[in-house]
Design a protein around this motif. Structure first.
Motif, PDB file in Angstrom:
ATOM      1  N   ASP A  36      49.228  37.536  38.321  1.00  0.00           N
ATOM      2  CA  ASP A  36      48.892  37.345  39.718  1.00  0.00           C
ATOM      3  C   ASP A  36      47.381  37.494  39.918  1.00  0.00           C
ATOM      4  O   ASP A  36      46.728  36.651  40.538  1.00  0.00           O
ATOM      5  CB  ASP A  36      49.661  38.385  40.538  1.00  0.00           C
ATOM      6  N   ILE A  37      46.830  38.542  39.366  1.00  0.00           N
ATOM      7  CA  ILE A  37      45.402  38.797  39.520  1.00  0.00           C
ATOM      8  C   ILE A  37      44.562  37.642  38.983  1.00  0.00           C
ATOM      9  O   ILE A  37      43.580  37.238  39.591  1.00  0.00           O
ATOM     10  CB  ILE A  37      45.009  40.098  38.784  1.00  0.00           C
ATOM     11  N   LEU A  38      44.963  37.112  37.855  1.00  0.00           N
ATOM     12  CA  LEU A  38      44.177  36.060  37.210  1.00  0.00           C
ATOM     13  C   LEU A  38      44.568  34.657  37.651  1.00  0.00           C
ATOM     14  O   LEU A  38      44.045  33.688  37.140  1.00  0.00           O
ATOM     15  CB  LEU A  38      44.311  36.167  35.691  1.00  0.00           C
ATOM     16  N   ALA A  84      28.202  46.460  48.500  1.00  0.00           N
ATOM     17  CA  ALA A  84      28.987  46.907  47.342  1.00  0.00           C
ATOM     18  C   ALA A  84      30.276  47.586  47.771  1.00  0.00           C
ATOM     19  O   ALA A  84      30.348  48.199  48.838  1.00  0.00           O
ATOM     20  CB  ALA A  84      28.161  47.871  46.499  1.00  0.00           C
ATOM     21  N   PHE A  85      31.280  47.417  46.909  1.00  0.00           N
ATOM     22  CA  PHE A  85      32.542  48.151  47.096  1.00  0.00           C
ATOM     23  C   PHE A  85      32.685  49.182  45.978  1.00  0.00           C
ATOM     24  O   PHE A  85      32.427  48.866  44.812  1.00  0.00           O
ATOM     25  CB  PHE A  85      33.744  47.204  46.975  1.00  0.00           C
ATOM     26  N   PHE A  86      33.091  50.377  46.346  1.00  0.00           N
ATOM     27  CA  PHE A  86      33.492  51.351  45.335  1.00  0.00           C
ATOM     28  C   PHE A  86      34.970  51.633  45.560  1.00  0.00           C
ATOM     29  O   PHE A  86      35.374  52.070  46.634  1.00  0.00           O
ATOM     30  CB  PHE A  86      32.680  52.642  45.455  1.00  0.00           C
ATOM     31  N   CYS A  87      35.767  51.315  44.555  1.00  0.00           N
ATOM     32  CA  CYS A  87      37.225  51.383  44.737  1.00  0.00           C
ATOM     33  C   CYS A  87      37.835  52.590  44.046  1.00  0.00           C
ATOM     34  O   CYS A  87      37.328  53.063  43.028  1.00  0.00           O
ATOM     35  CB  CYS A  87      37.892  50.129  44.197  1.00  0.00           C
ATOM     36  N   TYR A  88      38.943  53.008  44.572  1.00  0.00           N
ATOM     37  CA  TYR A  88      39.639  54.185  44.046  1.00  0.00           C
ATOM     38  C   TYR A  88      40.086  53.996  42.610  1.00  0.00           C
ATOM     39  O   TYR A  88      40.054  54.913  41.820  1.00  0.00           O
ATOM     40  CB  TYR A  88      40.845  54.509  44.921  1.00  0.00           C
ATOM     41  N   ASN A  89      40.509  52.794  42.278  1.00  0.00           N
ATOM     42  CA  ASN A  89      40.813  52.542  40.863  1.00  0.00           C
ATOM     43  C   ASN A  89      40.651  51.064  40.512  1.00  0.00           C
ATOM     44  O   ASN A  89      40.342  50.236  41.374  1.00  0.00           O
ATOM     45  CB  ASN A  89      42.198  53.070  40.466  1.00  0.00           C
ATOM     46  N   ASP A  90      40.847  50.751  39.267  1.00  0.00           N
ATOM     47  CA  ASP A  90      40.559  49.394  38.794  1.00  0.00           C
ATOM     48  C   ASP A  90      41.506  48.356  39.382  1.00  0.00           C
ATOM     49  O   ASP A  90      41.129  47.215  39.610  1.00  0.00           O
ATOM     50  CB  ASP A  90      40.655  49.357  37.262  1.00  0.00           C
ATOM     51  N   LEU A  91      42.716  48.778  39.612  1.00  0.00           N
ATOM     52  CA  LEU A  91      43.702  47.874  40.183  1.00  0.00           C
ATOM     53  C   LEU A  91      43.237  47.403  41.561  1.00  0.00           C
ATOM     54  O   LEU A  91      43.281  46.220  41.886  1.00  0.00           O
ATOM     55  CB  LEU A  91      45.024  48.626  40.316  1.00  0.00           C
ATOM     56  N   MET A  92      42.785  48.355  42.335  1.00  0.00           N
ATOM     57  CA  MET A  92      42.332  48.015  43.676  1.00  0.00           C
ATOM     58  C   MET A  92      41.062  47.166  43.595  1.00  0.00           C
ATOM     59  O   MET A  92      40.868  46.246  44.397  1.00  0.00           O
ATOM     60  CB  MET A  92      42.102  49.289  44.472  1.00  0.00           C
ATOM     61  N   ALA A  93      40.227  47.465  42.627  1.00  0.00           N
ATOM     62  CA  ALA A  93      39.027  46.650  42.432  1.00  0.00           C
ATOM     63  C   ALA A  93      39.425  45.219  42.054  1.00  0.00           C
ATOM     64  O   ALA A  93      38.784  44.253  42.486  1.00  0.00           O
ATOM     65  CB  ALA A  93      38.153  47.263  41.352  1.00  0.00           C
ATOM     66  N   ALA A  94      40.500  45.103  41.296  1.00  0.00           N
ATOM     67  CA  ALA A  94      40.965  43.766  40.912  1.00  0.00           C
ATOM     68  C   ALA A  94      41.331  42.957  42.154  1.00  0.00           C
ATOM     69  O   ALA A  94      41.030  41.765  42.252  1.00  0.00           O
ATOM     70  CB  ALA A  94      42.166  43.878  39.976  1.00  0.00           C
ATOM     71  N   GLY A  95      41.968  43.610  43.091  1.00  0.00           N
ATOM     72  CA  GLY A  95      42.317  42.942  44.342  1.00  0.00           C
ATOM     73  C   GLY A  95      41.069  42.468  45.074  1.00  0.00           C
ATOM     74  O   GLY A  95      41.010  41.339  45.576  1.00  0.00           O
ATOM     75  N   VAL A  96      40.068  43.309  45.096  1.00  0.00           N
ATOM     76  CA  VAL A  96      38.816  42.957  45.759  1.00  0.00           C
ATOM     77  C   VAL A  96      38.189  41.735  45.092  1.00  0.00           C
ATOM     78  O   VAL A  96      37.779  40.780  45.759  1.00  0.00           O
ATOM     79  CB  VAL A  96      37.829  44.142  45.699  1.00  0.00           C
ATOM     80  N   ILE A  97      38.144  41.773  43.787  1.00  0.00           N
ATOM     81  CA  ILE A  97      37.522  40.676  43.047  1.00  0.00           C
ATOM     82  C   ILE A  97      38.210  39.356  43.319  1.00  0.00           C
ATOM     83  O   ILE A  97      37.579  38.333  43.579  1.00  0.00           O
ATOM     84  CB  ILE A  97      37.551  40.992  41.538  1.00  0.00           C
ATOM     85  N   LYS A  98      39.526  39.429  43.305  1.00  0.00           N
ATOM     86  CA  LYS A  98      40.260  38.194  43.553  1.00  0.00           C
ATOM     87  C   LYS A  98      39.952  37.646  44.949  1.00  0.00           C
ATOM     88  O   LYS A  98      39.672  36.459  45.115  1.00  0.00           O
ATOM     89  CB  LYS A  98      41.764  38.430  43.410  1.00  0.00           C
ATOM     90  N   ALA A  99      39.971  38.541  45.916  1.00  0.00           N
ATOM     91  CA  ALA A  99      39.704  38.108  47.293  1.00  0.00           C
ATOM     92  C   ALA A  99      38.302  37.538  47.436  1.00  0.00           C
ATOM     93  O   ALA A  99      38.105  36.502  48.065  1.00  0.00           O
ATOM     94  CB  ALA A  99      39.899  39.294  48.244  1.00  0.00           C
ATOM     95  N   LEU A 100      37.349  38.211  46.821  1.00  0.00           N
ATOM     96  CA  LEU A 100      35.969  37.728  46.908  1.00  0.00           C
ATOM     97  C   LEU A 100      35.842  36.329  46.329  1.00  0.00           C
ATOM     98  O   LEU A 100      35.252  35.431  46.937  1.00  0.00           O
ATOM     99  CB  LEU A 100      35.019  38.679  46.169  1.00  0.00           C
ATOM    100  N   LYS A 101      36.409  36.158  45.165  1.00  0.00           N
ATOM    101  CA  LYS A 101      36.303  34.848  44.515  1.00  0.00           C
ATOM    102  C   LYS A 101      36.889  33.761  45.400  1.00  0.00           C
ATOM    103  O   LYS A 101      36.341  32.662  45.513  1.00  0.00           O
ATOM    104  CB  LYS A 101      37.036  34.866  43.184  1.00  0.00           C
ATOM    105  N   GLU A 102      38.008  34.085  46.023  1.00  0.00           N
ATOM    106  CA  GLU A 102      38.633  33.083  46.887  1.00  0.00           C
ATOM    107  C   GLU A 102      37.765  32.766  48.089  1.00  0.00           C
ATOM    108  O   GLU A 102      37.890  31.717  48.710  1.00  0.00           O
ATOM    109  CB  GLU A 102      40.014  33.574  47.333  1.00  0.00           C
ATOM    110  N   LYS A 103      36.908  33.709  48.415  1.00  0.00           N
ATOM    111  CA  LYS A 103      35.977  33.466  49.519  1.00  0.00           C
ATOM    112  C   LYS A 103      34.697  32.780  49.030  1.00  0.00           C
ATOM    113  O   LYS A 103      33.747  32.602  49.786  1.00  0.00           O
ATOM    114  CB  LYS A 103      35.587  34.795  50.168  1.00  0.00           C
ATOM    115  N   GLY A 104      34.655  32.496  47.754  1.00  0.00           N
ATOM    116  CA  GLY A 104      33.481  31.830  47.205  1.00  0.00           C
ATOM    117  C   GLY A 104      32.332  32.780  46.928  1.00  0.00           C
ATOM    118  O   GLY A 104      31.178  32.373  46.795  1.00  0.00           O
ATOM    119  N   ILE A 105      32.655  34.054  46.871  1.00  0.00           N
ATOM    120  CA  ILE A 105      31.616  35.055  46.633  1.00  0.00           C
ATOM    121  C   ILE A 105      31.722  35.560  45.200  1.00  0.00           C
ATOM    122  O   ILE A 105      32.812  35.837  44.716  1.00  0.00           O
ATOM    123  CB  ILE A 105      31.794  36.225  47.621  1.00  0.00           C
TER     124      ILE A 105
END
Lengths: 315, 315
Positions: free
Chosen positions: A273-275, B234-255
């Motif tokens: 899902d993530i990727l 910048a975002f500082f996330c509680y863990n890597d999983l949550m950071a993964a969510g952020v990354i995915k969302a950002l990419k979808e926003k073209g960031i």
DNA sequence: AAATGATTTGTTATCGTTAACAATGATACC
DNA sequence: GGTATCATTGTTAACGATAACAAATCATTT
């Protein structure tokens, strides 16, 4: 140092009854008067008594334990599996005795035997390298259930994944996308699962350009793709983790997965899902439910489940 | 149906000795003549005998079991932890009784009590919501070890992570990168861990722009970032999983994470590697080794470990 | 009131193993 | 040879719980 154990006798003494009566109370036997029941429960509360699971096990033969053997809990497929099993076990107040073999066949053999002997009401295995005879020697001692792998000749229960069907869908899909040259990045070639996925894929796709076997780890395929010179039009990977390695390597080469080169995984772990990974979903939750149903009813059947194509962005 | 159990008595009979002698053989007691030892071993082999772990437990008080309680085995941090513990347990031929509480405080309380009562030689917990008094009631029944969380007032062993120090490093790093506006995407605000990471980060960074709490799941931060209007630097996330969510969302926003917006995680789970995530590494393997050392020597200490910054591409 | 049956409680033995002690046989020593 | 010493083996009881049976209690019927 350690507090001494509170036993059924202590409760009996404090409540002025006999151990047997206490036993009846904690097991909800019908013929106990309300009044003594109350007294016993009070005593239990006051002493903080809890029945000793081991003593029970030895007397009744029921352990209330379920054994699980997987080859690598770090693999999301297995964490997912164990997580779901835990959910159900919690509901039923059963304990889980867990073992991870690190994909080592000897360890696998050893813990399997030990689990049988230590006593579990059921043993769920996701077999990696079990040898047939070995397994069947114990098939009549405990309820053994193979989670995933199909072993037609063995007299054990199964919730088996029709890997051929799953991989075939992947093959057909890639073919329908007009792909001509595929490369398969597979796992251990002596595993049934590997073989089934290869043959299934070929049935759906046709001729394969290239086939390689790796340890089922993310870094393995990463390094390979990083170094390989000639890329295919599509990769079909043994699982999502390995696909993740491919994706990372491709990106570092400036190649966009899903556009320049298609990438497919297998399992539908959460990284898929993530990727945005196109993959083949194994219905783990459903499998766990079926497994418990069989364990409870003591039905030694072989139930087949079919994976399902999940199209996302990488293919 | 089920095969009847082979007991020590059967072995004694077949080898023409007494149960006690057999017991001595399987426990490697010194005073057994070579000759009888051989006879007994033969009989054991022939019958396929294995000692019953429950019977032993009840008699000796040693169960050879280690209990583990985690809140979510699907979280890579915990699979990693359990995986490492398994490696060591396998070496020592111990069993693991495992429980996953699905982050439910009541379940956590229940399985904790039950584990204590079912009998384990040691209990390793990664506490989520344990209430203090509850824990201390049992501290003298079993060797309890807190894995990760620091509970200074409790008389239990610990391998605790200095979250403040870890998060502080993250804060300092982001500051050194010239970031002015950060947003923290954290977990349950009633957890010690969450609090420590927030305060540690602030010590390293200074004033925080925004702070939000989520369930510790990948989808949560994804949805949030997807919808939020104003992005921080910048975002500082509680863990890597949550950071993964952020990354995915950002990419979808073209960031592009790491360029337009920096993203940091925590844990250094394997997705961190896959996603090139800058994060804070918790030395799980080392922690497990320390934990077993303490369990074996029965040392009820509180050992501190320090996380370490891992710079990759997203920040 | 005695007999019958049903309900509630207690006793004894046992699950498979080992701790503590007792017994046996071999060896050594004076 | 007789006794002390040691190594080896066996016996008994117990760990905590429950199954199977026996006993005691109570209510119901004639």
């Amino acid at each position: 140092m350690k507090k001494k154990k509170v036993t059924i006798k202590d409760v009996a003494k404090l409540s002025g009854t006999s151990p047997m009566t206490v036993s009846r109370v904690i097991n909800n036997h019908p013929n106990v008067s309300e009044e003594t029941k109350k007294r016993v429960l009070n005593a239990i509360e006051k002493l903080g008594y809890r029945p000793d699971a081991d003593a029970r096990a030895i007397r009744t033969g029921k352990t209330n334990r379920i054994g699980i053997i997987v080859s690598d809990i770090r693999n999301p497929f297995y964490s997912e599996m164990v997580g779901h099993i835990e959910d159900v076990a919690n509901e039923k107040k059963m304990f889980i005795t867990f073992s991870d073999t690190s994909r080592d066949v000897d360890t696998e053999k050893r813990v399997f035997e030990e689990m049988i002997h230590m006593g579990v009401d059921a043993l769920i295995i996701a077999p990696e390298g079990f040898e047939i005879e070995h397994l069947s020697r114990y098939a009549d001692r405990t309820f053994i259930l193979s989670f995933g792998v199909h072993l037609p000749d063995l007299p054990i229960a199964e919730v088996w994944i029709d890997e051929e069907a799953g991989a075939r869908q992947a093959g057909e899909y890639l073919k329908s996308r007009g792909v001509k040259k595929v490369e398969l990045l597979m796992g251990n070639p002596r595993k049934f699962t590997t073989l089934a996925r290869i043959s299934g894929f070929m049935k759906g796709f046709g001729r394969i350009e290239r086939l390689r076997h790796f340890r089922v780890e993310y870094g393995e395929t990463y390094r390979y793709v990083k170094e390989v010179e000639e890329l295919p039009e599509a990769f079909f990977c043994y699982n999502d983790l390995m696909a993740a390695g491919v994706i990372k390597a491709l990106k570092e080469k400036g190649i966009t997965p899903g556009k320049d080169v298609l990438v497919m995984g297998y399992d539908d772990a959460y990284i898929a899902d993530i990727l945005e990974l196109t993959t083949v979903k194994i219905p783990i939750r459903k499998m766990v439910e079926i497994a418990f149903e069989m364990i409870e009813k003591n039905k030694k059947e072989k139930i087949r489940v079919e994976p399902q194509l999940m199209v996302r962005k990488t293919a």
